[in-house]
Every structure is written in structure tokens, then in C-alpha cells.
Design a protein around this motif. Structure first.
Motif, short mmCIF file in Angstrom:
data_model
loop_
_atom_site.label_atom_id
_atom_site.label_comp_id
_atom_site.label_asym_id
_atom_site.label_seq_id
_atom_site.Cartn_x
_atom_site.Cartn_y
_atom_site.Cartn_z
N ILE A 201 20.73 65.20 -3.38
CA ILE A 201 19.52 65.96 -3.73
C ILE A 201 18.91 65.42 -5.03
CG2 ILE A 201 18.62 68.24 -4.39
CD1 ILE A 201 19.41 68.07 -1.42
N LEU A 202 19.75 65.07 -6.00
CA LEU A 202 19.25 64.62 -7.30
C LEU A 202 18.45 63.33 -7.17
CD1 LEU A 202 19.02 64.93 -10.34
CD2 LEU A 202 21.25 63.83 -10.58
N ARG A 203 18.88 62.42 -6.32
CA ARG A 203 18.17 61.14 -6.17
C ARG A 203 16.70 61.37 -5.80
NH1 ARG A 203 21.71 58.58 -3.30
NH2 ARG A 203 22.62 57.50 -5.07
N PRO A 204 16.38 62.10 -4.74
CA PRO A 204 14.95 62.30 -4.45
C PRO A 204 14.24 63.21 -5.45
CG PRO A 204 16.31 63.39 -2.79
CD PRO A 204 17.22 62.59 -3.66
N VAL A 205 14.95 64.16 -6.03
CA VAL A 205 14.33 64.99 -7.07
C VAL A 205 13.82 64.08 -8.19
CG1 VAL A 205 14.81 66.64 -8.94
CG2 VAL A 205 15.53 67.16 -6.61
#
Length: 80
Positions: free
Chosen positions: A8-12
Motif C-alpha cells: 500500500i505504501l508504494r502507490p501511496v
């Protein structure tokens, strides 16, 4: 941080809305929100902006990464 939280953090870090992230990862928007809240708590982050900075500082997102693909716009074009 759990594997899904890292996913989730990567695309955020590249800026899309929760709905776009959900479509890309084939999960519900509520699932994205839950994981985003957990990762922000785990990393002691107060805002999504801080999550973007954390994604960049950790190397999960390269500077200039594309908002939709998460790839740098020049990726794969070197030497052409």
C-alpha cells in the motif's frame, strides 16, 4: 511493517487516491484505507504527506515516479 502495508505504501508514495490503489491491487477501498491507517500508525506518521515522504526516503518510490504506474517516466529508455 507487514507485506500488505508495504504494498500500500508504494502507490501511496506516488499520489493516487485510495480508489485507484484499490483497483490496481484488486482489493476494496476500505482495505486500502485500513492498511494505510495501520502503516501510518506503525511508522508514527500524522498525514498522508508524511507517508509519501516515507515512501520516497525508504526507496520504495523513486524520485519522479509516475502517479499511475509507480515507475519513473524514463525507466527503460536509457541507452536508446
Amino acid at each position: 511493517m507487514a507485506h500488505r502495508e508495504t504494498e500500500i505504501l508504494r502507490p501511496v508514495g506516488t499520489g493516487p487516491a485510495n480508489g485507484e490503489i484499490a483497483q490496481r491491487l484488486l482489493v476494496s477501498e476500505a482495505t486500502v484505507k485500513t492498511h494505510a491507517k495501520r502503516l501510518m500508525s506503525t511508522l508514527s506518521l500524522a498525514s498522508r504527506v508524511q507517508a509519501v515522504v516515507a515512501a520516497h526516503e525508504s526507496g520504495l518510490v523513486a524520485p519522479g515516479a509516475h502517479r499511475v504506474t509507480g515507475e519513473h517516466p524514463d525507466a527503460g529508455t536509457y541507452g536508446r
